[in-house]
Design a protein around this motif. Sequence first.
Motif, mmCIF file in Angstrom:
data_model
loop_
_atom_site.group_PDB
_atom_site.id
_atom_site.type_symbol
_atom_site.label_atom_id
_atom_site.label_comp_id
_atom_site.label_asym_id
_atom_site.label_seq_id
_atom_site.Cartn_x
_atom_site.Cartn_y
_atom_site.Cartn_z
ATOM 1 N N MET A 1 19.102 15.461 -9.096
ATOM 2 C CA MET A 1 18.445 15.139 -7.825
ATOM 3 C C MET A 1 18.283 13.621 -7.717
ATOM 4 N N PRO A 2 18.432 13.044 -6.527
ATOM 5 C CA PRO A 2 18.320 11.582 -6.365
ATOM 6 C C PRO A 2 16.948 11.055 -6.783
ATOM 7 N N GLN A 3 16.941 9.807 -7.244
ATOM 8 C CA GLN A 3 15.711 9.170 -7.668
ATOM 9 C C GLN A 3 15.247 8.122 -6.661
ATOM 10 N N ALA A 4 13.934 7.851 -6.674
ATOM 11 C CA ALA A 4 13.354 6.823 -5.825
ATOM 12 C C ALA A 4 12.125 6.260 -6.516
ATOM 13 N N TYR A 5 11.839 4.990 -6.272
ATOM 14 C CA TYR A 5 10.651 4.353 -6.838
ATOM 15 C C TYR A 5 9.596 4.279 -5.749
ATOM 16 N N VAL A 6 8.425 4.860 -6.015
ATOM 17 C CA VAL A 6 7.422 5.080 -4.975
ATOM 18 C C VAL A 6 6.038 4.626 -5.431
ATOM 19 N N PHE A 7 5.113 4.564 -4.440
ATOM 20 C CA PHE A 7 3.689 4.519 -4.783
ATOM 21 C C PHE A 7 3.060 5.793 -4.228
ATOM 22 N N THR A 8 2.212 6.392 -5.041
ATOM 23 C CA THR A 8 1.664 7.708 -4.731
ATOM 24 C C THR A 8 0.332 7.647 -3.990
ATOM 25 N N ARG A 9 -0.283 6.466 -3.967
ATOM 26 C CA ARG A 9 -1.499 6.206 -3.200
ATOM 27 C C ARG A 9 -1.656 4.695 -3.150
ATOM 28 N N HIS A 10 -2.644 4.201 -2.435
ATOM 29 C CA HIS A 10 -2.874 2.765 -2.413
ATOM 30 C C HIS A 10 -3.588 2.326 -3.683
ATOM 31 N N GLY A 11 -3.185 1.162 -4.180
ATOM 32 C CA GLY A 11 -3.792 0.667 -5.404
ATOM 33 C C GLY A 11 -2.921 -0.371 -6.064
ATOM 34 N N GLY A 12 -3.031 -0.474 -7.377
ATOM 35 C CA GLY A 12 -2.267 -1.438 -8.143
ATOM 36 C C GLY A 12 -1.025 -0.820 -8.753
ATOM 37 N N VAL A 43 6.058 -8.274 0.687
ATOM 38 C CA VAL A 43 5.474 -7.226 1.523
ATOM 39 C C VAL A 43 5.521 -5.867 0.833
ATOM 40 N N ASP A 44 6.440 -5.681 -0.098
ATOM 41 C CA ASP A 44 6.564 -4.393 -0.790
ATOM 42 C C ASP A 44 5.288 -4.067 -1.568
ATOM 43 N N TRP A 45 4.831 -5.013 -2.391
ATOM 44 C CA TRP A 45 3.616 -4.726 -3.166
ATOM 45 C C TRP A 45 2.362 -4.782 -2.280
ATOM 46 N N LYS A 46 2.418 -5.569 -1.199
ATOM 47 C CA LYS A 46 1.268 -5.612 -0.286
ATOM 48 C C LYS A 46 1.062 -4.257 0.400
ATOM 49 N N TYR A 51 -1.915 -2.663 2.835
ATOM 50 C CA TYR A 51 -1.561 -3.440 4.026
ATOM 51 C C TYR A 51 -0.693 -2.604 4.964
ATOM 52 N N ILE A 52 -0.964 -2.714 6.254
ATOM 53 C CA ILE A 52 -0.162 -2.018 7.266
ATOM 54 C C ILE A 52 0.430 -3.060 8.208
ATOM 55 N N ARG A 53 1.720 -3.025 8.382
ATOM 56 C CA ARG A 53 2.362 -3.967 9.293
ATOM 57 C C ARG A 53 1.816 -3.787 10.710
ATOM 58 N N PRO A 54 1.619 -4.894 11.444
ATOM 59 C CA PRO A 54 1.146 -4.782 12.827
ATOM 60 C C PRO A 54 2.062 -3.880 13.643
ATOM 61 N N GLY A 55 1.479 -2.934 14.350
ATOM 62 C CA GLY A 55 2.259 -2.028 15.180
ATOM 63 C C GLY A 55 2.842 -0.848 14.437
ATOM 64 N N SER A 56 2.593 -0.763 13.131
ATOM 65 C CA SER A 56 3.136 0.341 12.335
ATOM 66 C C SER A 56 2.025 1.308 11.935
ATOM 67 N N ALA A 57 2.418 2.530 11.679
ATOM 68 C CA ALA A 57 1.470 3.531 11.189
ATOM 69 C C ALA A 57 1.616 3.659 9.682
ATOM 70 N N SER A 58 0.564 4.083 9.015
ATOM 71 C CA SER A 58 0.649 4.291 7.571
ATOM 72 C C SER A 58 1.598 5.451 7.285
ATOM 73 N N GLN A 59 2.355 5.337 6.193
ATOM 74 C CA GLN A 59 3.334 6.353 5.848
ATOM 75 C C GLN A 59 2.725 7.378 4.885
ATOM 76 N N PRO A 60 3.241 8.600 4.907
ATOM 77 C CA PRO A 60 2.722 9.611 3.979
ATOM 78 C C PRO A 60 3.142 9.301 2.549
ATOM 79 N N PHE A 61 2.321 9.738 1.613
ATOM 80 C CA PHE A 61 2.654 9.562 0.201
ATOM 81 C C PHE A 61 3.470 10.759 -0.301
ATOM 82 N N PRO A 62 4.350 10.554 -1.269
ATOM 83 C CA PRO A 62 4.695 9.268 -1.870
ATOM 84 C C PRO A 62 5.533 8.413 -0.916
ATOM 85 N N THR A 63 5.326 7.106 -0.974
ATOM 86 C CA THR A 63 6.038 6.169 -0.119
ATOM 87 C C THR A 63 7.042 5.387 -0.951
ATOM 88 N N VAL A 64 8.283 5.384 -0.528
ATOM 89 C CA VAL A 64 9.318 4.650 -1.257
ATOM 90 C C VAL A 64 9.211 3.161 -0.927
#
Length: 306
Positions: A1-12, A43-46, A51-64
């Motif tokens: 199955m394909p792999q992806a590097y994600v964050f599973t919630r907001h944090g460090g 912007v990736d780690w932010k 951080y949410i880009r102006p005009g953008s909605a927060s994405q569901p987790f996990p986020t690539v």
Amino acid sequence: MPQAYVFTRHGGPEVEALIEQDAPVPGPGELLVAVRAAGVNPVDWKLRTGYIRPGSASQPFPTVFGSEAAGVVAGVGPDVEGFAIGDEVFGNPVTGGYAEYTLLPVAVTAHKPAGLSFTDAAVLPVAAATAYDGVRQLGLTPGSTLLVTGAGGGVGAAAVQIARHAGIQVVGVAGAAKRDFVESLGAVHVASGPGLADRVRAAVPGGVDAVFDLVGGDTLRAAATLLGDPAALISAGDKPLAAELGGAAVERARTAAVLDEVAKLVVEGALRPHVNRAFPLAGAGDALRAVESGHTLGKIVIEVVV
């Protein structure tokens, strides 16, 4: 199955993970792309921190992670013209670039020229395109003098080169350790830090005509004092402060046409992407740490091995 590097919630960094997930399905106006390389940007780690880009909605987790990528078209969604399976492309993904597969909307996707590597193409959609948009926004004529803060970073290095190609003299502000790099781009180096305005005045007694800021804060405040007209100040580093000082944010075009233009500059030799380090997808965390440190020289890329 394909792999992806994600964050599973907001944090460090502790919320990051390399996971397996199904390849996304292209919708109308989208391309499924087998990623060959992805650029790494602050912007990736932010975004990971909330951080949410102006005009953008927060994405569901996990986020690539990842805002720019290059690869090979593996699938074509409805209502797509001008692209076919097997085409080599680069652009701004909607499902993250740190992955084996991602989706690219055709509105911000360009064909990769044969003379451009996947690694170099992957760092153009954010850094080089921002630099191109900013230099064009300022509308300076040949012989003018532009001050670029953060000249040793990805956007800054591209801005210096694009401006120099247009016949503009450039003063590049960066740490002392980046002096040789900034001067190799054709700019007059001025060290960052307290006393910046006086050092710029000494380096260019004729003054500067515009400021392209990529740092913000005290550096931006000091640079602004060098201008007679505050409207000649633009920033991608501290947009609220730029507006407070009478300047403006960099106006991003975000079009395939801009990607075509920056790719052309690279192929012609007028713009070098200056990829400093490349990491495998499994080392994406290390790539992020390098960028998050704030001391990188040029660009960092994640290469996806086929």
